[in-house]
Design an enzyme around this catalytic site. Structure first.
Site, short mmCIF file in Angstrom:
data_model
loop_
_atom_site.label_atom_id
_atom_site.label_comp_id
_atom_site.label_asym_id
_atom_site.label_seq_id
_atom_site.Cartn_x
_atom_site.Cartn_y
_atom_site.Cartn_z
N LYS A 177 0.81 -1.31 0.00
CA LYS A 177 0.02 -0.04 -0.09
C LYS A 177 0.81 1.19 0.02
O LYS A 177 0.49 2.31 -0.65
CB LYS A 177 -0.74 -0.21 1.27
CG LYS A 177 -2.12 0.95 1.35
CD LYS A 177 -2.93 0.48 2.45
CE LYS A 177 -4.11 2.07 2.68
NZ LYS A 177 -3.75 2.53 3.77
N ARG A 231 3.05 6.19 -3.39
CA ARG A 231 4.11 6.91 -3.85
C ARG A 231 4.49 6.60 -5.26
O ARG A 231 4.79 7.37 -6.10
CB ARG A 231 5.38 6.28 -2.98
CG ARG A 231 5.34 7.03 -1.38
CD ARG A 231 6.35 6.10 -0.39
NE ARG A 231 6.12 6.84 0.84
CZ ARG A 231 5.23 6.59 1.74
NH1 ARG A 231 4.26 5.77 1.51
NH2 ARG A 231 5.36 7.30 3.06
N SER A 290 7.41 10.00 11.67
CA SER A 290 6.41 9.79 10.81
C SER A 290 6.83 9.70 9.52
O SER A 290 7.54 10.79 8.78
CB SER A 290 5.41 11.05 11.22
OG SER A 290 4.36 10.84 10.12
N ASP A 324 0.90 -0.09 11.92
CA ASP A 324 0.20 -0.57 11.28
C ASP A 324 -0.53 -2.20 11.66
O ASP A 324 -1.26 -2.49 11.51
CB ASP A 324 0.12 -0.76 9.91
CG ASP A 324 -0.01 0.71 9.04
OD1 ASP A 324 -0.57 1.76 9.75
OD2 ASP A 324 0.43 1.05 8.08
N ARG A 346 -7.98 -2.29 9.30
CA ARG A 346 -7.17 -3.31 10.08
C ARG A 346 -7.91 -3.93 11.39
O ARG A 346 -7.52 -5.22 11.79
CB ARG A 346 -6.18 -2.39 10.43
CG ARG A 346 -5.34 -2.08 9.12
CD ARG A 346 -3.77 -1.53 9.39
NE ARG A 346 -3.23 -1.04 8.32
CZ ARG A 346 -2.70 -1.61 7.21
NH1 ARG A 346 -2.68 -2.91 7.16
NH2 ARG A 346 -2.28 -1.00 6.23
#
Length: 440
Positions: free
Chosen positions: A22, A27, A174, A326, A399
């Site tokens: 993902k 990107r 981040s 995640d 998720r």
């Protein structure tokens, strides 16, 4: 829409290929859309999040020629012809759907474009903080208005301006903020540097190099710089399988007796493999066969997980959190089936994901009978207590939905998740893979 899981009639044995990564897909769409020339992209993740980013690049002038689609959901193999760093003003507002990654990364690009643009998203995205990107981009000279009902939240109105390079120290680790600044730095005249407190996923740095843009990374991996203005050059790309999607099946094979499952062509970027380290520390039996050559700068390979008895608890370290943020919900499932105590702290970032994942994970685990103590920055799970299936809320979080469907595979009775449409955000085909696991 609901999905139900229960203990399968047979263990998980065989091979499985998860969808494309993902983070890389977002990107790739942005850099391919900005590049000069035509890039062929294979194994693109045709999830709702990534498709929103791809459509946004089309609004900005990139041209897409689809070569292969996944069951009519969206393209997984296509040519993208970029705009050569000269995006066109979009005729309409840009819909980012549920994608915080798409909104934050594109804000860095749009801040430097000579036109006004507006980005919006769904209710979940409109509640997530954008101030973390607005602050550094404003230092570069950007003009961004956060017009949401909550302070610092979308919709964003961006008044494009000429940007200046900066040196910016991230207050929290981040990859999204780092990437937004680097994308803005592509347009600025001079050197832009980002300084990280911890190493974060480095897909942006790798893809910048892949598209011919020099990107300097310090020996410790904490300082990243780019000198602009630069124009990315088209370069074909094969995207590996998403390790965050593979994590659901790693945990499943680790907690279902008799399982022996191989996950094919999964991305093994070292800034993403903390999930492997933690599961192995918990006692998971894993064999990792990395490909002999990297895949366009992204290492990949096959991961075989064999059930080797009950897992045991562990403490997840602060420096590990940025690179498995995640995977925390599915790790919490693993911890619930493990013997002993697992501590997950320093993860306050989970409070501002698609849902408050500390609260939603804790609530659903407790509903299944797990012993969980919630903290402001995480949770402590005392594992080994048998879980019982029940009706659970997905809270609209992909998720959370997938994690608790995996929990249902090793729990007593049936587990039903309500509102599983959200799974399309990151894993088209999950329902089919679940049906295969259940031998249905």
């Amino acid at each position: 829409m609901n999905l139900t899981s229960h203990q399968p009639t047979h263990p998980l044995i065989g091979d499985l290929s998860v969808p494309g990564d993902k983070s890389i897909s977002h990107r790739a769409a942005i850099l391919g859309g900005l590049a000069e020339g035509t890039t062929e992209i294979s194994n693109f993740l045709c999830s709702e999040d990534c498709l929103h980013t791809l459509r946004a690049m089309e609004q900005l002038g990139a041209r897409i020629q689809v070569l292969e689609e996944y069951d009519g959901v969206g393209p997984i193999h296509f040519f993208i012809t970029g705009v050569g760093m000269s995006p066109l003003a979009p005729a309409e507002s840009i819909d980012c759907g549920n994608s915080g990654t798409g909104m934050r990364l594109m804000a860095g690009m749009l801040a430097a474009c000579p036109f006004e643009s507006k980005m919006f998203g769904d209710a979940s995205l409109s509640s997530r903080p954008m101030g973390r990107i607005i602050a550094p981009l404003t230092q570069m000279g950007a003009s961004i208005e956060a017009t949401g009902t909550r302070k610092g939240c979308a919709p964003l109105i961006i008044h494009g301006r000429t940007l200046s390079p900066i040196e910016y120290q991230l207050p929290v680790a981040s990859a999204q903020v780092k990437s937004a600044i680097l994308l803005a730095g592509m347009f600025a005249s001079g050197t832009t540097m980002v300084i990280q407190p911890w190493i974060t996923r480095d897909h942006t740095e790798r893809l910048l190099s892949h598209f011919g843009i020099p990107c300097s990374v310090s020996q410790q991996g904490l300082n990243i710089s780019i000198t602009g203005p630069v124009v990315p050059q088209a370069h074909n790309l094969i995207i590996p399988g998403d390790i965050s999607s593979a994590a659901f099946w790693m945990v499943a094979a680790s907690i279902i007796p008799g399982s022996n499952l191989t996950l094919r062509k999964v991305g093994l970027n070292p800034t993403r493999t903390a999930i492997l380290d933690v599961l192995q520390r918990m006692g998971a039996h894993m064999t990792i066969n990395q490909a002999s050559a990297s895949n366009d700068g992204e290492p990949f390979g096959d991961i075989t997980v064999r059930y080797a008895g009950p897992l045991h608890g562990t403490t997840i370290q602060e420096q590990e959190i940025p690179n498995l943020i995640d995977e925390i919900p599915i790790l919490a499932i693993a911890a619930s089936f493990a013997q002993g105590t697992t501590s997950i702290r320093h993860a306050k970032e989970l409070r501002v994901k698609e849902t408050d994942r500390i609260a939603t994970t804790t609530q659903n685990l407790q509903a299944m009978g797990a012993h969980v103590e919630e903290f402001e920055d995480g949770m402590v799970i005392r594992g080994g207590n048998p879980l019982t299936g029940c009706l659970l809320n997905s809270f609209g979080d992909h998720r959370i939905a997938m994690s608790f469907l995996i929990a249902g595979l090793a729990s007593q009775g049936s587990t039903t998740l309500e509102g599983v449409e959200c799974i399309a955000t990151s894993y088209p085909g999950f329902a089919d893979h679940l049906a295969e696991a259940l031998h249905e």
